[in-house]
Design a protein around this motif. Structure first.
Motif, PDB file in Angstrom:
ATOM      1  N   THR A 140     -10.219  40.850   4.295  1.00 58.84           N
ATOM      2  CA  THR A 140      -9.008  40.379   4.956  1.00 58.84           C
ATOM      3  C   THR A 140      -9.205  40.404   6.466  1.00 58.84           C
ATOM      4  OG1 THR A 140      -6.592  40.590   4.983  1.00 58.84           O
ATOM      5  CG2 THR A 140      -7.865  42.641   5.073  1.00 58.84           C
ATOM      6  N   CYS A 141      -8.246  39.862   7.168  1.00 54.94           N
ATOM      7  CA  CYS A 141      -8.302  39.823   8.632  1.00 54.94           C
ATOM      8  C   CYS A 141      -7.915  41.174   9.218  1.00 54.94           C
ATOM      9  CB  CYS A 141      -7.353  38.753   9.166  1.00 54.94           C
ATOM     10  SG  CYS A 141      -7.768  37.108   8.584  1.00 54.94           S
ATOM     11  N   TYR A 192      -5.333  39.805  17.268  1.00 51.85           N
ATOM     12  CA  TYR A 192      -5.121  38.373  17.053  1.00 51.85           C
ATOM     13  C   TYR A 192      -5.362  37.646  18.358  1.00 51.85           C
ATOM     14  CZ  TYR A 192      -2.972  33.972  15.679  1.00 51.85           C
ATOM     15  OH  TYR A 192      -2.740  32.649  15.402  1.00 51.85           O
ATOM     16  N   ARG A 238     -12.947  41.353  10.502  1.00 52.62           N
ATOM     17  CA  ARG A 238     -12.647  41.298   9.076  1.00 52.62           C
ATOM     18  C   ARG A 238     -12.746  42.730   8.552  1.00 52.62           C
ATOM     19  NH1 ARG A 238     -11.098  37.358  10.752  1.00 52.62           N
ATOM     20  NH2 ARG A 238     -11.548  35.219  10.163  1.00 52.62           N
ATOM     21  N   GLU A 293      -7.214  33.181  15.516  1.00 48.51           N
ATOM     22  CA  GLU A 293      -7.945  33.980  14.541  1.00 48.51           C
ATOM     23  C   GLU A 293      -7.899  35.450  14.932  1.00 48.51           C
ATOM     24  OE1 GLU A 293     -11.899  32.979  13.515  1.00 48.51           O
ATOM     25  OE2 GLU A 293     -11.521  30.838  13.428  1.00 48.51           O
ATOM     26  N   TYR A 294      -8.095  36.300  13.932  1.00 46.31           N
ATOM     27  CA  TYR A 294      -8.259  37.725  14.200  1.00 46.31           C
ATOM     28  C   TYR A 294      -9.715  37.980  14.572  1.00 46.31           C
ATOM     29  CZ  TYR A 294      -3.594  38.729  12.536  1.00 46.31           C
ATOM     30  OH  TYR A 294      -2.232  38.782  12.412  1.00 46.31           O
ATOM     31  N   VAL A 336     -15.973  39.312  13.590  1.00 51.89           N
ATOM     32  CA  VAL A 336     -16.197  38.025  12.928  1.00 51.89           C
ATOM     33  C   VAL A 336     -17.574  37.456  13.258  1.00 51.89           C
ATOM     34  CG1 VAL A 336     -15.419  35.629  12.829  1.00 51.89           C
ATOM     35  CG2 VAL A 336     -13.766  37.468  12.724  1.00 51.89           C
TER      36      VAL A 336
END
Length: 75
Positions: A51-52, A56, A66, A62-63, A28
């Motif tokens: 997508t993620c 986690y 991406r 958040e993950y 990210v």
């Protein structure tokens, strides 16, 4: 995976077909959305699905990554 097909139904009866060219997992904090969303080939229509992915993080909710799927327009 590369070679997979994606069909999008526009709701008008028209369908668009894409072929996955590659996938990429990006942390990210290294995401460059302007680069990701730019056309791979200038003047050609393409598709990116984001997508993620990764782990986690319960603290940040958040993950860590991406996952980006790149696809070229077929018809």
């Amino acid at each position: 995976t590369a070679g997979s097909r994606i069909e999008i139904d526009k709701g008008s009866g028209e369908k668009l077909m894409y072929e996955v060219t590659r996938t990429e997992k990006v942390p990210v904090d290294q995401l460059d959305m302007s680069k990701i969303l730019a056309s791979e080939v200038v003047g050609e229509h393409d598709l990116k699905l984001i997508t993620c992915g990764g782990k986690y993080d319960r603290e940040s909710k958040e993950y860590t990554d991406r996952v980006i799927v790149y696809a070229k327009f077929l018809k």
